[in-house]
Design a protein around this motif. Structure first.
Motif, PDB file in Angstrom:
ATOM      1  N   ILE A  23       0.848  -1.196   0.000  1.00 32.94           N
ATOM      2  CA  ILE A  23       0.000   0.000   0.000  1.00 32.94           C
ATOM      3  C   ILE A  23       0.879   1.240   0.000  1.00 32.94           C
ATOM      4  CG2 ILE A  23      -1.730   1.319   1.308  1.00 32.94           C
ATOM      5  CD1 ILE A  23      -2.606  -1.386   2.544  1.00 32.94           C
ATOM      6  N   PHE A  24       0.506   2.208  -0.833  1.00 32.65           N
ATOM      7  CA  PHE A  24       1.173   3.514  -0.826  1.00 32.65           C
ATOM      8  C   PHE A  24       0.111   4.590  -0.778  1.00 32.65           C
ATOM      9  CE2 PHE A  24       3.006   7.123  -3.354  1.00 32.65           C
ATOM     10  CZ  PHE A  24       3.757   7.628  -2.310  1.00 32.65           C
ATOM     11  N   ILE A  25       0.232   5.497   0.163  1.00 31.75           N
ATOM     12  CA  ILE A  25      -0.678   6.639   0.273  1.00 31.75           C
ATOM     13  C   ILE A  25       0.135   7.878  -0.090  1.00 31.75           C
ATOM     14  CG2 ILE A  25      -2.160   7.980   1.808  1.00 31.75           C
ATOM     15  CD1 ILE A  25      -2.585   5.350   3.370  1.00 31.75           C
ATOM     16  N   PRO A  26      -0.069   8.413  -1.307  1.00 33.84           N
ATOM     17  CA  PRO A  26       0.748   9.529  -1.793  1.00 33.84           C
ATOM     18  C   PRO A  26       0.262  10.891  -1.294  1.00 33.84           C
ATOM     19  CG  PRO A  26      -0.745   8.842  -3.520  1.00 33.84           C
ATOM     20  CD  PRO A  26      -0.982   7.921  -2.337  1.00 33.84           C
ATOM     21  N   VAL A  27       0.056  10.990   0.008  1.00 30.03           N
ATOM     22  CA  VAL A  27      -0.447  12.223   0.608  1.00 30.03           C
ATOM     23  C   VAL A  27       0.582  12.706   1.618  1.00 30.03           C
ATOM     24  CG1 VAL A  27      -2.304  13.244   1.973  1.00 30.03           C
ATOM     25  CG2 VAL A  27      -2.822  11.421   0.348  1.00 30.03           C
ATOM     26  N   PRO A  28       1.199  13.865   1.373  1.00 38.81           N
ATOM     27  CA  PRO A  28       2.174  14.374   2.335  1.00 38.81           C
ATOM     28  C   PRO A  28       1.513  14.774   3.647  1.00 38.81           C
ATOM     29  CG  PRO A  28       2.190  15.665   0.287  1.00 38.81           C
ATOM     30  CD  PRO A  28       1.050  14.723   0.217  1.00 38.81           C
ATOM     31  N   ARG A  29       2.183  14.472   4.747  1.00 37.77           N
ATOM     32  CA  ARG A  29       1.716  14.872   6.078  1.00 37.77           C
ATOM     33  C   ARG A  29       2.948  15.162   6.930  1.00 37.77           C
ATOM     34  NH1 ARG A  29      -2.512  15.505   4.101  1.00 37.77           N
ATOM     35  NH2 ARG A  29      -4.558  14.766   4.774  1.00 37.77           N
ATOM     36  N   GLY A  30       2.922  16.294   7.639  1.00 37.36           N
ATOM     37  CA  GLY A  30       4.051  16.641   8.493  1.00 37.36           C
ATOM     38  C   GLY A  30       5.346  16.666   7.707  1.00 37.36           C
ATOM     39  N   LYS A  31       6.324  15.929   8.186  1.00 32.24           N
ATOM     40  CA  LYS A  31       7.635  15.894   7.526  1.00 32.24           C
ATOM     41  C   LYS A  31       7.738  14.803   6.454  1.00 32.24           C
ATOM     42  CE  LYS A  31       9.821  12.869  10.927  1.00 32.24           C
ATOM     43  NZ  LYS A  31      10.965  12.668  11.792  1.00 32.24           N
ATOM     44  N   TYR A  32       6.646  14.063   6.229  1.00 34.62           N
ATOM     45  CA  TYR A  32       6.679  12.928   5.308  1.00 34.62           C
ATOM     46  C   TYR A  32       6.068  13.245   3.946  1.00 34.62           C
ATOM     47  CZ  TYR A  32       7.663  10.440   9.624  1.00 34.62           C
ATOM     48  OH  TYR A  32       8.208  10.034  10.814  1.00 34.62           O
ATOM     49  N   HIS A  33       6.599  12.588   2.915  1.00 35.83           N
ATOM     50  CA  HIS A  33       6.107  12.747   1.537  1.00 35.83           C
ATOM     51  C   HIS A  33       4.906  11.852   1.249  1.00 35.83           C
ATOM     52  CE1 HIS A  33       9.781  14.913   0.935  1.00 35.83           C
ATOM     53  NE2 HIS A  33      10.538  13.842   1.015  1.00 35.83           N
ATOM     54  N   GLY A  34       4.714  10.822   2.047  1.00 34.93           N
ATOM     55  CA  GLY A  34       3.649   9.841   1.855  1.00 34.93           C
ATOM     56  C   GLY A  34       3.877   8.688   2.807  1.00 34.93           C
ATOM     57  N   LEU A  35       3.030   7.657   2.707  1.00 34.52           N
ATOM     58  CA  LEU A  35       3.100   6.506   3.616  1.00 34.52           C
ATOM     59  C   LEU A  35       3.123   5.206   2.827  1.00 34.52           C
ATOM     60  CD1 LEU A  35       2.775   5.073   6.411  1.00 34.52           C
ATOM     61  CD2 LEU A  35       0.300   5.382   6.129  1.00 34.52           C
ATOM     62  N   TYR A  36       4.103   4.358   3.121  1.00 34.56           N
ATOM     63  CA  TYR A  36       4.186   3.007   2.561  1.00 34.56           C
ATOM     64  C   TYR A  36       3.845   2.012   3.654  1.00 34.56           C
ATOM     65  CZ  TYR A  36       6.483   4.428  -1.770  1.00 34.56           C
ATOM     66  OH  TYR A  36       6.762   4.979  -2.989  1.00 34.56           O
ATOM     67  N   ILE A  37       2.961   1.059   3.337  1.00 30.50           N
ATOM     68  CA  ILE A  37       2.574   0.017   4.289  1.00 30.50           C
ATOM     69  C   ILE A  37       2.833  -1.357   3.673  1.00 30.50           C
ATOM     70  CG2 ILE A  37       0.711  -1.032   5.619  1.00 30.50           C
ATOM     71  CD1 ILE A  37      -0.678   1.701   5.636  1.00 30.50           C
ATOM     72  N   GLU A  38       3.600  -2.162   4.380  1.00 33.40           N
ATOM     73  CA  GLU A  38       3.815  -3.559   3.999  1.00 33.40           C
ATOM     74  C   GLU A  38       2.895  -4.404   4.859  1.00 33.40           C
ATOM     75  OE1 GLU A  38       4.773  -6.824   2.142  1.00 33.40           O
ATOM     76  OE2 GLU A  38       5.584  -4.882   1.523  1.00 33.40           O
ATOM     77  N   MET A  39       2.051  -5.197   4.223  1.00 33.12           N
ATOM     78  CA  MET A  39       1.077  -6.028   4.927  1.00 33.12           C
ATOM     79  C   MET A  39       1.621  -7.438   5.122  1.00 33.12           C
ATOM     80  SD  MET A  39      -1.490  -4.005   5.439  1.00 33.12           S
ATOM     81  CE  MET A  39      -2.661  -5.216   6.044  1.00 33.12           C
ATOM     82  N   LYS A  40       1.393  -7.974   6.326  1.00 28.50           N
ATOM     83  CA  LYS A  40       1.777  -9.345   6.642  1.00 28.50           C
ATOM     84  C   LYS A  40       0.624 -10.006   7.393  1.00 28.50           C
ATOM     85  CE  LYS A  40       5.670  -9.378   4.745  1.00 28.50           C
ATOM     86  NZ  LYS A  40       5.761 -10.159   3.529  1.00 28.50           N
TER      87      LYS A  40
END
Length: 83
Positions: A23-40
């Motif tokens: 999963i990749f959420i291409p929405v900048p928040r705070g100091k981050y450019h986006g969020l990558y999530i690895e699912m297990k």
């Protein structure tokens, strides 16, 4: 999921790269450019390529998370988006 050699070859031909997060959420928040999530699931562990990808993305200024189940992924996502 697990893939046989034919399916792996098809994915490679299509440009799929081993280790890229689910999963990749291409929405900048705070100091981050986006969020990558690895699912297990269960006792699954991330592969070497998945660990390297998450580390690389973190070094590039992205938030990263390793989540076991959708509930955890939802919580991580909500927390990230509230920043």
């Amino acid at each position: 999921g697990r893939r046989d050699k034919i399916e792996a070859a098809n994915l490679k031909r299509q440009g799929v790269k081993a280790g890229v997060s689910d999963i990749f959420i291409p929405v900048p928040r705070g100091k981050y450019h986006g969020l990558y999530i690895e699912m297990k699931v269960g006792k699954n562990k991330p592969s070497k390529e998945q660990k390297e990808f998450l580390c690389d993305m973190q070094n590039q200024g992205y938030a990263v998370a390793l989540c076991y189940g959708c509930e955890e992924a939802i919580k991580v996502t909500e927390r990230y988006l509230k920043q």
